[in-house]
Design a protein around this motif. Structure first.
Motif, PDB file in Angstrom:
ATOM      1  N   MET A   1       1.469  -3.179   7.557  1.00 45.37           N
ATOM      2  CA  MET A   1       2.767  -3.421   8.185  1.00 45.37           C
ATOM      3  C   MET A   1       3.474  -2.096   8.365  1.00 45.37           C
ATOM      4  SD  MET A   1       4.544  -6.695   6.486  1.00 45.37           S
ATOM      5  CE  MET A   1       5.255  -7.731   7.735  1.00 45.37           C
ATOM      6  N   TYR A   2       4.123  -1.922   9.497  1.00 47.02           N
ATOM      7  CA  TYR A   2       4.888  -0.698   9.734  1.00 47.02           C
ATOM      8  C   TYR A   2       5.905  -0.974  10.809  1.00 47.02           C
ATOM      9  CZ  TYR A   2       1.325  -0.427  13.352  1.00 47.02           C
ATOM     10  OH  TYR A   2       0.480  -0.723  14.381  1.00 47.02           O
ATOM     11  N   ILE A   3       6.870  -0.103  10.915  1.00 48.67           N
ATOM     12  CA  ILE A   3       7.879  -0.264  11.963  1.00 48.67           C
ATOM     13  C   ILE A   3       7.554   0.721  13.067  1.00 48.67           C
ATOM     14  CG2 ILE A   3      10.312  -0.206  12.554  1.00 48.67           C
ATOM     15  CD1 ILE A   3      10.950  -0.899   9.727  1.00 48.67           C
TER      16      ILE A   3
ATOM     17  N   GLU B   1      11.877   3.687   5.709  1.00 50.11           N
ATOM     18  CA  GLU B   1      11.786   5.143   5.581  1.00 50.11           C
ATOM     19  C   GLU B   1      10.631   5.699   6.402  1.00 50.11           C
ATOM     20  OE1 GLU B   1      13.598   6.168   1.194  1.00 50.11           O
ATOM     21  OE2 GLU B   1      11.452   5.861   1.392  1.00 50.11           O
ATOM     22  N   GLY B   2       9.798   4.824   6.917  1.00 52.69           N
ATOM     23  CA  GLY B   2       8.684   5.280   7.733  1.00 52.69           C
ATOM     24  C   GLY B   2       7.360   5.279   7.014  1.00 52.69           C
ATOM     25  N   ARG B   3       7.225   4.402   6.037  1.00 52.73           N
ATOM     26  CA  ARG B   3       5.939   4.301   5.360  1.00 52.73           C
ATOM     27  C   ARG B   3       5.158   3.121   5.916  1.00 52.73           C
ATOM     28  NH1 ARG B   3       7.080   7.619   0.619  1.00 52.73           N
ATOM     29  NH2 ARG B   3       9.304   7.471   0.303  1.00 52.73           N
ATOM     30  N   VAL B   4       3.911   3.040   5.507  1.00 52.23           N
ATOM     31  CA  VAL B   4       3.056   1.934   5.910  1.00 52.23           C
ATOM     32  C   VAL B   4       2.783   1.090   4.683  1.00 52.23           C
ATOM     33  CG1 VAL B   4       0.823   1.303   6.875  1.00 52.23           C
ATOM     34  CG2 VAL B   4       1.984   3.344   7.687  1.00 52.23           C
ATOM     35  N   ALA B   5       2.954  -0.230   4.815  1.00 47.30           N
ATOM     36  CA  ALA B   5       2.664  -1.117   3.696  1.00 47.30           C
ATOM     37  C   ALA B   5       1.288  -1.727   3.900  1.00 47.30           C
ATOM     38  CB  ALA B   5       3.715  -2.217   3.616  1.00 47.30           C
ATOM     39  N   ILE B   6       0.545  -1.836   2.809  1.00 49.33           N
ATOM     40  CA  ILE B   6      -0.772  -2.468   2.881  1.00 49.33           C
ATOM     41  C   ILE B   6      -0.747  -3.683   1.971  1.00 49.33           C
ATOM     42  CG2 ILE B   6      -3.235  -2.161   2.494  1.00 49.33           C
ATOM     43  CD1 ILE B   6      -2.690   0.884   2.815  1.00 49.33           C
TER      44      ILE B   6
END
Lengths: 400, 503
Positions: free
Chosen positions: B196-198, B258-263
């Motif tokens: 997931m990411y924005i 904040e601009g991270r990627v969730a796994i």
């Protein structure tokens, strides 16, 4: 990868194969709290006061049967020799980092202290921030052996009462080893050391508190300041002169000045703040010293009917205190000049600081210059408060 | 699939044969349910239904059967003459009332479907069928977080269900730019792993990097996100975690912002966040919910870090090498305690640390029922008895206890593991070389930390390399209205976080 593994193994082995160089467990150390140096028949006698932590620490406060300290002494032609020879007596290695006081016997001081101080200043284990005191009219060992009921360790007693006495009374000055060495090296100043002496009934070598229970506690006190010339003790300043000395060298934190107010009674003024500046210069080849003391005080104790609510009384008191301080200063200077010819006040230093060129001219025969030195003294005292009450209640006590 | 060269096995015309084949290939597993229904309304079609019991929603199955067997008769279906399409397509349009319906043509997809909880419908005489989305399995539900608890803040934690977890994140960020990609990892387990990411905030190269690293995983099974973490982290040989993990949806949402990627990994409530930096492990979600002055506690956590790491080693170094460093009264009381203790200080400290670590391990593993018994024994052994027996000194017990407490201060448990490990190394160094050893160890540690990277971001950022603007959320947290930008070290496309919202 293989090379990395070998490197890692080597580094790991390095950690475990060193044998822990210089490792000393706390329970293998004999912590020395105080050292004494005496000179008997041309040989040094070193005493070391070793603390017994088990008896001191609060965990064992229940049983005070154990003695808190053990004081060993050993002769030697040098200090180092004496200390090392002492290990034949002590069960553990002596550890000197926590020395609090160094007591120098009067005999050593009279013959010169320089040789006695070198080891303690040179050795890496010793921190040069312990106090150096003199044993007046007795030996260092004797001073170190006196037990005080409040402080289990005599060396700590010496250390603490030195600090308290200096702060509250001013007749004693504390000198750390590095300060003593600095005074020995600098031009235009001579060292002083405070003396500790015994009073009352003396029991030799008592280190057991239980044996001291009945005797009066205050067997040991600081008294007088020893005046040195180079590294040799010449004589002593008495209490009044010592306070004068403290005023000149700006070491007074707080003290008490007594002023007669009528024939029998006195008023005590508590000095709460004091600042001294010493200005030295050479004028027409003549060295001149100007001391200005500015002090603040409170009225501390009044034993006679005086109207303290009247400002004039206060002004009068201020003038009296100024006079009293001046007397003390004069007596100290007089003794140093006329009797010992030793510039313990550092007048030469202040000339050197304020007038370096002038100092070059007078430093050659500073000793004789000092003896005839013209000292101007200016004392300014302000009284601030009179305590909780104004006038004393004494005159109002009902008469029969 | 496992072997892409192989031609997919297609369906037979005969429904019986298809069903038999499925049963056979699944080893007659008893949780497979097959059912045949004859549709009277639609050309007397014979329909076979397959699903795995326990993975499907029973209500959906029954309403599905209802629609086939009862509603089909009532529904007005165009007559044979009117219709131009196959009867099966007609069924899809008129009879299948479920949300997700797809066609299926081969056995591989069929297996996939029924093993993940979908229902497959095959029809006699046709070589394709339908996958009907009926997934629903037993689920713990959304519960309170058990590890990362806070006083103020959301009480929701992730659960084992991937869909629930993505929903928890989506509920916090209602934005079309919140993108979700799912891949299946694990050749046996076929575990669903979601990224997931924005879009528009995250740096694209990080997304690409995560996607690539996930794609490179070749392993039989993924059972927890920890497996993924180990497989995608930058440095294998480091005690420090370079991937952040959390069980809190709000932490994940904050990370995404904040601009991270969730796994997210199916089957675990622990979600990963990359890139991770060192200071992140000292940040608690609460820091942002409480007032800004609460952020001072960060300093407390940092102090705890050093105490936990260096406490016993400094004690050992001082008591065996540098006795002059302690105040005289203190050295006396420590010396008094050490009187009669047979071990060197280093051995004593090691012993106590080991005992404590064992107790801690036992506390995690042991059955709940015997818990109190162990803790009584532990407290007695650690505290009273060891001291009374003269085996260890009270000072050591104090030092070890303080160390133990401080190692639980961090909001993230994964940071306490490297500290526990390194502590022993530092004790050994302190016992061999004193402070010199500790300093060499710390310098080595610093160098190591500075070489670490997490998905291209320096691990020690924003401390090294220093970025003044990012200090706002490092040692302290400044008020939110002053935090105008997202942390720069993540190099987002859009770094503006906040514009004068305060009046």
């Amino acid at each position: 990868m293989k090379r990395k593994g070998v490197l890692l193994l080597t580094l790991t082995l390095l950690v475990f194969l060193t044998g822990c160089w210089n490792r000393r467990e706390l329970n293998d150390l004999a912590i020395v709290m105080g050292t004494g140096i005496d000179k008997i028949n041309g040989e040094y006698v070193i005493s070391a006061q070793i603390v017994n932590p088990g008896a001191v620490a609060s965990t064992n406060s229940g049983k005070i049967s154990q003695s808190a300290v053990a004081t060993y002494s050993m002769r030697g032609s040098s200090i180092f020799e004496g200390i090392r020879r002492m290990t034949t007596e002590t069960p553990r290695r002596l550890y000197f980092s926590h020395i609090q006081v160094l007591v120098l016997g009067e005999q050593v001081a009279r013959e010169g202290i320089k040789e006695a101080l070198d080891l303690l200043f040179r050795d890496h284990e010793v921190r040069p921030d312990f106090y150096v005191i003199l044993a007046k009219d007795t030996t260092a060992l004797q001073i170190l052996s006196m037990i005080d009921p409040l402080e289990k360790i005599p060396a700590t007693k010496l250390y603490k009462s030195l600090e308290t006495g200096e702060k509250a009374w001013g007749s004693i000055v504390s000198m750390r080893l590095d300060e003593v060495i600095a005074d020995l090296l600098r031009e235009g100043v001579e060292p002083v050391l405070v003396g500790a002496t015994l009073k009352g009934r003396v029991q030799t070598g008592t280190t057991d508190i239980s044996s001291q229970k009945d005797s009066q506690p205050n067997l040991l006190k600081y008294q007088d300041i020893g005046v040195f010339k180079k590294d040799k003790l010449l004589g002593w300043l008495n209490e009044e002169e010592s306070i004068g000395f403290s005023y000149i060298t700006d070491k007074v934190d707080s003290t008490v000045e007594e002023i007669p107010c009528d024939k029998k009674h006195k008023i005590d003024i508590e000095i709460i703040r004091s600042k001294t500046t010493v200005n030295g210069k050479v004028k027409n080849g003549n060295p001149q010293i100007e001391i200005s003391v500015s002090a603040e005080g409170n009225v501390g104790e009044v034993a006679c009917p005086k109207d303290l609510s009247n400002p004039q009384t206060i002004y009068k008191l201020e003038a009296d205190v100024e006079k009293r301080i001046r007397e003390k200063i004069v007596s100290a200077i007089h003794k140093a000049q006329k009797q010992y010819h030793s510039d313990v006040f550092g007048f030469g230093q202040s000339i050197y600081h304020n007038d370096p060129k002038g100092w070059e001219k007078v430093k050659e025969d500073w000793d004789s210059e000092f003896t005839d030195l013209n000292v101007k003294i200016k004392v300014d005292v302000r009284l601030r408060r009179t305590g909780k009450v104004g006038n004393s209640f004494i005159p109002f006590i009902k008469k029969d | 699939m496992m072997d892409t060269e192989k031609q997919p096995a297609l369906f037979h015309c005969s429904l019986d044969e298809n069903l038999e084949k499925v049963k056979k290939e699944l080893g007659n597993s008893t949780d497979l349910v097959t059912r045949q229904v004859r549709l009277e309304a639609v050309d007397q079609l014979l329909v076979g239904i397959l699903y795995t019991e326990g993975l499907v929603d029973k209500n959906m199955i029954s309403s599905f059967l209802e629609s086939l067997m009862i509603h089909a008769r009532k529904t007005v279906i165009p007559t044979e003459a009117e219709r131009e399409v196959e009867p099966l397509m007609l069924m899809k349009d008129f009879l299948l009332t479920m949300g997700g319906v797809e066609e299926v043509y081969d056995f591989d997809h069929l297996y996939d479907a029924i093993l993940t909880g979908d229902t497959v419908m095959l029809v006699e005489g046709y070589t394709y069928g339908f996958i009907i989305n009926t997934k629903q399995w037993e689920d713990r539900g959304v519960q309170e977080p058990s590890v990362q608890t806070v006083v103020r803040g959301s009480r929701e934690a992730f659960s084992e269900n991937l869909r629930t977890n993505t929903a928890l994140v989506r509920r916090r960020i209602n934005n079309r730019n919140l993108w979700l990609e799912t891949v299946q990892v694990g050749e046996m387990t076929q575990t669903k792993v979601a990224m997931m990411y924005i879009k528009g905030v995250v740096q694209d190269s990080v997304v690409t990097e995560v996607r690539e690293r996930l794609g490179q995983i070749k392993i039989d099974g993924i059972l927890e996100s920890g497996n993924i973490e180990e497989l995608i982290q930058d440095h294998t040989f480091t005690p420090f975690p370079t991937v952040y993990n959390t069980e809190r949806p709000d932490s994940v949402a904050a990370g995404l912002l904040e601009g991270r990627v969730a796994i997210l990994v199916d089957g675990t409530p622990i979600v990963l966040l990359v890139p991770a930096v060192f200071v992140q492990f000292f940040q608690s979600p609460e820091d942002y919910y409480m007032r800004a002055d609460f952020g001072i506690l960060r300093i407390l956590r940092l102090i705890s870090f050093f105490v936990a790491l260096l406490g016993p080693s400094i004690y050992v170094a001082i008591t065996t090498f540098h006795q002059e460093m302690l105040q005289t009264n203190l050295i006396m009381s420590i010396a008094a305690q050490r009187e009669g203790v047979p071990f060197p200080a280093a051995v004593e400290a090691m012993l106590m640390e080991f005992t404590f670590e064992m107790l801690r391990e036992a506390g995690v593993r042991m059955p709940r029922a015997v818990g109190s018994a162990i803790s009584i024994v532990g407290a007695l052994v650690l505290g009273e008895a060891a001291v009374q027996a003269g085996l260890v000194s009270p000072a050591t017990v104090i030092v070890v206890s303080i160390t133990a407490i401080t190692s639980f201060v961090f909001p993230s448990f994964s940071m306490s593991i490297p500290i526990r490990l390194l502590r022993f190394g530092l004790i050994a160094l302190a016992a061999s070389f004193g402070f010199i050893g500790i300093f060499v160890g710390m310098i080595a540690l610093c160098i190591h930390l500075c070489t670490l990277r997490s998905f291209g971001v320096p691990y020690m950022a924003p401390l090294a390399p220093m970025n003044l603007a990012d200090q706002k959320d490092t040692l302290l947290r400044i008020p939110i209205w002053m935090m105008h930008t997202r942390p720069h070290f993540l190099r987002q496309k859009n770094s503006v976080r906040e514009r004068k919202s305060k009046i």
